[in-house]
Design an enzyme around this catalytic site. Sequence first.
Site, PDB file in Angstrom:
ATOM      1  N   ASN A  33     -55.869   3.527  20.306  1.00 48.93           N
ATOM      2  CA  ASN A  33     -55.849   4.992  20.397  1.00 48.93           C
ATOM      3  C   ASN A  33     -55.332   5.471  21.757  1.00 48.93           C
ATOM      4  O   ASN A  33     -55.242   6.671  21.999  1.00 48.93           O
ATOM      5  CB  ASN A  33     -57.234   5.589  20.120  1.00 48.93           C
ATOM      6  N   THR A  36     -57.452   4.143  26.931  1.00 44.20           N
ATOM      7  CA  THR A  36     -57.278   3.401  28.181  1.00 44.20           C
ATOM      8  C   THR A  36     -56.077   2.462  28.099  1.00 44.20           C
ATOM      9  O   THR A  36     -55.658   1.919  29.117  1.00 44.20           O
ATOM     10  CB  THR A  36     -58.531   2.576  28.543  1.00 44.20           C
ATOM     11  N   GLY A  37     -55.531   2.255  26.919  1.00 44.46           N
ATOM     12  CA  GLY A  37     -54.348   1.425  26.762  1.00 44.46           C
ATOM     13  C   GLY A  37     -53.096   2.144  27.238  1.00 44.46           C
ATOM     14  O   GLY A  37     -53.103   3.354  27.484  1.00 44.46           O
ATOM     15  N   SER A  76     -61.930  -1.455  23.479  1.00 46.36           N
ATOM     16  CA  SER A  76     -63.090  -0.896  24.169  1.00 46.36           C
ATOM     17  C   SER A  76     -62.723  -0.622  25.613  1.00 46.36           C
ATOM     18  O   SER A  76     -62.011  -1.422  26.227  1.00 46.36           O
ATOM     19  CB  SER A  76     -64.278  -1.865  24.150  1.00 46.36           C
ATOM     20  N   ASN A 100     -66.484  -0.631  11.061  1.00 43.15           N
ATOM     21  CA  ASN A 100     -65.282  -0.368  10.263  1.00 43.15           C
ATOM     22  C   ASN A 100     -64.420  -1.621  10.115  1.00 43.15           C
ATOM     23  O   ASN A 100     -63.890  -1.919   9.036  1.00 43.15           O
ATOM     24  CB  ASN A 100     -64.459   0.741  10.908  1.00 43.15           C
ATOM     25  N   TYR A 146     -72.084   0.443  27.841  1.00 47.49           N
ATOM     26  CA  TYR A 146     -71.181  -0.696  27.635  1.00 47.49           C
ATOM     27  C   TYR A 146     -71.956  -1.950  27.243  1.00 47.49           C
ATOM     28  O   TYR A 146     -71.632  -2.610  26.256  1.00 47.49           O
ATOM     29  CB  TYR A 146     -70.382  -0.944  28.912  1.00 47.49           C
ATOM     30  N   TYR A 160     -73.131  -9.697   9.403  1.00 46.69           N
ATOM     31  CA  TYR A 160     -72.080  -9.862   8.394  1.00 46.69           C
ATOM     32  C   TYR A 160     -71.839 -11.340   8.095  1.00 46.69           C
ATOM     33  O   TYR A 160     -71.569 -11.718   6.949  1.00 46.69           O
ATOM     34  CB  TYR A 160     -70.778  -9.199   8.861  1.00 46.69           C
ATOM     35  N   THR A 176     -61.699 -11.407  34.127  1.00 49.01           N
ATOM     36  CA  THR A 176     -60.338 -11.875  33.862  1.00 49.01           C
ATOM     37  C   THR A 176     -59.355 -11.017  34.652  1.00 49.01           C
ATOM     38  O   THR A 176     -59.608  -9.840  34.891  1.00 49.01           O
ATOM     39  CB  THR A 176     -60.031 -11.759  32.356  1.00 49.01           C
ATOM     40  N   ARG A 187     -62.322  -2.167  38.606  1.00 50.05           N
ATOM     41  CA  ARG A 187     -62.693  -3.574  38.684  1.00 50.05           C
ATOM     42  C   ARG A 187     -62.231  -4.162  40.011  1.00 50.05           C
ATOM     43  O   ARG A 187     -61.223  -3.745  40.578  1.00 50.05           O
ATOM     44  CB  ARG A 187     -62.126  -4.339  37.486  1.00 50.05           C
TER      45      ARG A 187
END
Length: 329
Positions: A33, A36-37, A76, A100, A146, A160, A176, A187
């Site tokens: 969406n 943050t990408g 996320s 979902n 978070y 599940y 990472t 970060r």
Amino acid sequence: MKRVLITGAAGFLGSHLSDRFIKEGYHVIGMDNLITGDMRNIEHLMPEPHFEFYHHDVTKFVHVPGDLHYVLHFASPASPIDYLKIPIQTLKVGAMGTHNLLGLALAKGARFMIASTSEVYGDPLVHPQNEEYWGHVNPIGPRGCYDEAKRYQEAITMAYHRYHSLETRIVRIFNTYGPRMRLNDGRVLPAFIGQALRGEDLTIFGDGSQTRSFCYVADLVEGIYRLLLSDYAYPVNIGNPGEITIKEFAEEIIKLTGTSQKIIYKDLPQDDPKQRQPDITLARQILGWEPQVSRQEGLQITYDYFKALPQDRLYEESGHRAFADFKKV
């Protein structure tokens, strides 16, 4: 050709995973969406005939036409600056988004993987952290949005797996780093490099004695890929056990960048973990995996990437303009 859905595909880690699956001969469906990408992370993939992109929020119903063999949920916010700005959306992508996508995987007969995190261990009382440790987490503190989203992700994924016999994988990711991180996302590694490149003093929160363990992104992607193709359904730590204090790390960055900045100290945020080091015994035994890239080598690659960015990228604010769209959701 096998088809894989990767959520959070325009993010730091999601874009590297997309690269890897394209290289391995998969048809990759990226979904993000863009809260943050960043589309710049995947623009090189857009001409690929076996890559397609969906601009979609996974907290809403997710439909992907055709077969799916794997669903990787890596969407996320992952930095404190991000999830403290949008705590409700962070909880929703961990809860509703995971629900979902589990439903989608079940309907498609696909194997499902979630990106969990070392944050499920909270401020740990066990060191190093192994997968049997249940954690020391404050559910109502500022980081709870978070930490608890990720703990819920693990719980519903295992439900599940047990109730629906869905094939599931859980990767617990430790710190990472590598190319495509956002410099100003809060970060420690990109923050230090960004400050060094801008000629600012390096900021340490606390006294710098707290520790972190940094894993280069190519090593992490290799561990994730091996875990996905394994037959192990329970959480596995993937990270580099090479532990270093934040103060020592700041000194490494100053040496790497050749800058003359000072180190300044500010108060430690609430519930910030004092120690972080993965026990990767399980990954070694089950996956035959351990990190291959030294911190010195990985930092040099990462620094060279950031140093080559246009000057205006050094001053970009953390987060995407889409934050405004989610602030009341």
